[in-house]
Write a protein that holds these residues in place. Structure first.
Motif, mmCIF file in Angstrom:
data_model
loop_
_atom_site.group_PDB
_atom_site.id
_atom_site.type_symbol
_atom_site.label_atom_id
_atom_site.label_comp_id
_atom_site.label_asym_id
_atom_site.label_seq_id
_atom_site.Cartn_x
_atom_site.Cartn_y
_atom_site.Cartn_z
ATOM 1 N N ASP A 96 21.115 -8.699 65.621
ATOM 2 C CA ASP A 96 19.893 -7.921 65.680
ATOM 3 C C ASP A 96 19.415 -7.929 67.125
ATOM 4 O O ASP A 96 19.164 -8.988 67.696
ATOM 5 C CB ASP A 96 18.839 -8.564 64.766
ATOM 6 N N PRO A 97 19.266 -6.774 67.762
ATOM 7 C CA PRO A 97 18.888 -6.746 69.171
ATOM 8 C C PRO A 97 17.517 -7.349 69.461
ATOM 9 O O PRO A 97 17.247 -7.745 70.598
ATOM 10 C CB PRO A 97 18.913 -5.248 69.525
ATOM 11 N N GLU A 98 16.650 -7.461 68.444
ATOM 12 C CA GLU A 98 15.331 -8.044 68.672
ATOM 13 C C GLU A 98 15.374 -9.559 68.805
ATOM 14 O O GLU A 98 14.470 -10.158 69.388
ATOM 15 C CB GLU A 98 14.376 -7.661 67.540
ATOM 16 N N ILE A 99 16.407 -10.188 68.257
ATOM 17 C CA ILE A 99 16.450 -11.657 68.315
ATOM 18 C C ILE A 99 17.713 -12.193 68.965
ATOM 19 O O ILE A 99 17.911 -13.409 69.008
ATOM 20 C CB ILE A 99 16.310 -12.272 66.905
ATOM 21 N N GLU A 100 18.559 -11.331 69.510
ATOM 22 C CA GLU A 100 19.806 -11.812 70.096
ATOM 23 C C GLU A 100 19.558 -12.716 71.297
ATOM 24 O O GLU A 100 20.395 -13.561 71.625
ATOM 25 C CB GLU A 100 20.696 -10.633 70.494
ATOM 26 N N CYS A 101 18.402 -12.555 71.961
ATOM 27 C CA CYS A 101 18.068 -13.386 73.123
ATOM 28 C C CYS A 101 16.962 -14.395 72.812
ATOM 29 O O CYS A 101 16.620 -15.211 73.669
ATOM 30 C CB CYS A 101 17.616 -12.515 74.292
ATOM 31 N N LEU A 102 16.386 -14.317 71.626
ATOM 32 C CA LEU A 102 15.229 -15.156 71.307
ATOM 33 C C LEU A 102 15.671 -16.512 70.781
ATOM 34 O O LEU A 102 16.554 -16.600 69.928
ATOM 35 C CB LEU A 102 14.365 -14.461 70.257
ATOM 36 N N GLU A 103 15.034 -17.587 71.288
ATOM 37 C CA GLU A 103 15.359 -18.920 70.790
ATOM 38 C C GLU A 103 14.087 -19.722 70.553
ATOM 39 O O GLU A 103 13.077 -19.534 71.240
ATOM 40 C CB GLU A 103 16.295 -19.661 71.744
ATOM 41 N N LEU A 104 14.146 -20.602 69.571
ATOM 42 C CA LEU A 104 13.019 -21.460 69.225
ATOM 43 C C LEU A 104 12.825 -22.514 70.300
ATOM 44 O O LEU A 104 13.783 -23.173 70.704
ATOM 45 C CB LEU A 104 13.268 -22.120 67.871
ATOM 46 N N VAL A 105 11.599 -22.664 70.775
ATOM 47 C CA VAL A 105 11.278 -23.671 71.792
ATOM 48 C C VAL A 105 10.635 -24.887 71.155
ATOM 49 O O VAL A 105 11.036 -26.018 71.394
ATOM 50 C CB VAL A 105 10.347 -23.085 72.870
ATOM 51 N N SER A 106 9.619 -24.678 70.342
ATOM 52 C CA SER A 106 8.952 -25.795 69.684
ATOM 53 C C SER A 106 8.174 -25.316 68.471
ATOM 54 O O SER A 106 7.870 -24.120 68.329
ATOM 55 C CB SER A 106 8.013 -26.530 70.651
ATOM 56 N N LEU A 107 7.861 -26.266 67.611
ATOM 57 C CA LEU A 107 7.135 -26.002 66.381
ATOM 58 C C LEU A 107 6.110 -27.116 66.234
ATOM 59 O O LEU A 107 6.481 -28.278 66.129
ATOM 60 C CB LEU A 107 8.115 -25.963 65.203
ATOM 61 N N VAL A 108 4.813 -26.773 66.274
ATOM 62 C CA VAL A 108 3.749 -27.776 66.277
ATOM 63 C C VAL A 108 2.893 -27.642 65.024
ATOM 64 O O VAL A 108 2.366 -26.562 64.740
ATOM 65 C CB VAL A 108 2.858 -27.622 67.526
ATOM 66 N N PRO A 109 2.729 -28.719 64.254
ATOM 67 C CA PRO A 109 1.894 -28.673 63.038
ATOM 68 C C PRO A 109 0.442 -28.354 63.374
ATOM 69 O O PRO A 109 -0.099 -28.828 64.375
ATOM 70 C CB PRO A 109 2.028 -30.092 62.468
ATOM 71 N N LEU A 110 -0.205 -27.560 62.532
ATOM 72 C CA LEU A 110 -1.585 -27.153 62.778
ATOM 73 C C LEU A 110 -2.548 -28.321 62.827
ATOM 74 O O LEU A 110 -3.538 -28.283 63.569
ATOM 75 C CB LEU A 110 -2.035 -26.167 61.689
ATOM 76 N N GLU A 111 -2.281 -29.359 62.038
ATOM 77 C CA GLU A 111 -3.230 -30.474 62.010
ATOM 78 C C GLU A 111 -3.292 -31.209 63.338
ATOM 79 O O GLU A 111 -4.191 -32.018 63.573
ATOM 80 C CB GLU A 111 -2.903 -31.452 60.886
ATOM 81 N N CYS A 112 -2.349 -30.927 64.229
ATOM 82 C CA CYS A 112 -2.340 -31.571 65.543
ATOM 83 C C CYS A 112 -3.143 -30.805 66.579
ATOM 84 O O CYS A 112 -3.360 -31.307 67.686
ATOM 85 C CB CYS A 112 -0.902 -31.715 66.062
ATOM 86 N N LEU A 113 -3.589 -29.600 66.250
ATOM 87 C CA LEU A 113 -4.137 -28.706 67.266
ATOM 88 C C LEU A 113 -5.597 -28.357 67.046
ATOM 89 O O LEU A 113 -6.100 -28.368 65.936
ATOM 90 C CB LEU A 113 -3.327 -27.402 67.307
ATOM 91 N N ARG A 114 -6.249 -28.027 68.142
ATOM 92 C CA ARG A 114 -7.594 -27.465 68.132
ATOM 93 C C ARG A 114 -7.518 -26.103 68.819
ATOM 94 O O ARG A 114 -6.904 -25.970 69.871
ATOM 95 C CB ARG A 114 -8.576 -28.371 68.886
ATOM 96 N N PHE A 115 -8.145 -25.094 68.213
ATOM 97 C CA PHE A 115 -8.116 -23.736 68.747
ATOM 98 C C PHE A 115 -9.484 -23.353 69.301
ATOM 99 O O PHE A 115 -10.514 -23.684 68.720
ATOM 100 C CB PHE A 115 -7.783 -22.717 67.638
ATOM 101 N N ASN A 116 -9.486 -22.639 70.396
ATOM 102 C CA ASN A 116 -10.702 -22.008 70.910
ATOM 103 C C ASN A 116 -10.323 -20.628 71.453
ATOM 104 O O ASN A 116 -9.363 -20.518 72.226
ATOM 105 C CB ASN A 116 -11.354 -22.844 72.013
#
Length: 202
Positions: free
Chosen positions: A75-95
């Motif tokens: 798929d040309p949309e993901i042929e170059c895309l790679e996963l960097v990191s995955l962070v659980p929501l309970e670890c984060l604060r959003f603003n």
């Protein structure tokens, strides 16, 4: 569109979960200078960071060769895309906030989750040119809805996305993203979970 969704479906089925919203963002410093570009996604449990690697799965023979994907049927949309990191929501604060015409989101780690090695908040500017306001509004809505629907995530943000100290949400038509069903394939037995340390240069 839906690049992270496709990546999870086709390459990371062991950790697959539907994506609520995704789009291009840029990690910036306090002065607004760009540090790194990401394609970021929000699920009901995690924030997913991905980026383009032009040499991912390429058939180049040497370091000076141009990447090539001819005949791979990817798929040309993901042929170059790679996963960097995955962070659980309970670890984060959003603003969420705006500075002039720039739409920004600040992510910081809860004190209870300092193992993430994120010493300072990370500031992300939404991209997409004419669609940056749409992405910003949609991320705010999705984060707020997660807090309401899932009580254990009620503290994922230091202040409500709709607090009086923030920019008030304006009336805007938003479009739901397409959610692909979980793929039915044999389990690969691979489980990947990595934590973001992308704030190194910040």
């Amino acid at each position: 569109m839906f690049r992270v969704q496709k990546l999870l479906v086709f390459e990371f089925e062991a950790i697959y979960e539907p994506v609520l919203v995704e789009g291009p963002v840029v990690l910036v410093d306090a002065q607004g200078n760009g540090l790194r570009q990401y394609h970021m996604a929000l699920t009901s449990r995690n924030v997913v960071f991905s980026c383009d690697n032009l040499f991912k799965n390429s058939t180049r023979r040497g370091p000076s060769d141009e990447p090539s994907w001819e005949g791979r049927g990817q798929d040309p949309e993901i042929e170059c895309l790679e996963l960097v990191s995955l962070v659980p929501l309970e670890c984060l604060r959003f603003n969420f906030y705006r500075r002039g015409d720039r739409c920004l989101m600040m992510l910081s780690a809860h004190q209870a989750h300092q193992h993430l090695n994120v010493k300072e908040p990370m500031i992300f500017e939404f991209g997409g040119h004419n669609f940056k306001h749409h992405f910003w509004y949609t991320w705010r809505e999705r984060v707020a809805s997660i807090r309401v629907v899932q009580p254990r995530y009620s503290e994922i943000t230091g202040s409500s996305p709709f607090s009086s100290s923030d920019v008030q949400l304006e009336e805007e038509l938003t479009v739901q993203v397409q959610v692909h069903p979980r793929p039915i394939r044999s389990s690969s037995g691979i489980f990947v979970r990595c934590y973001s340390s992308s704030g190194e240069g910040y």
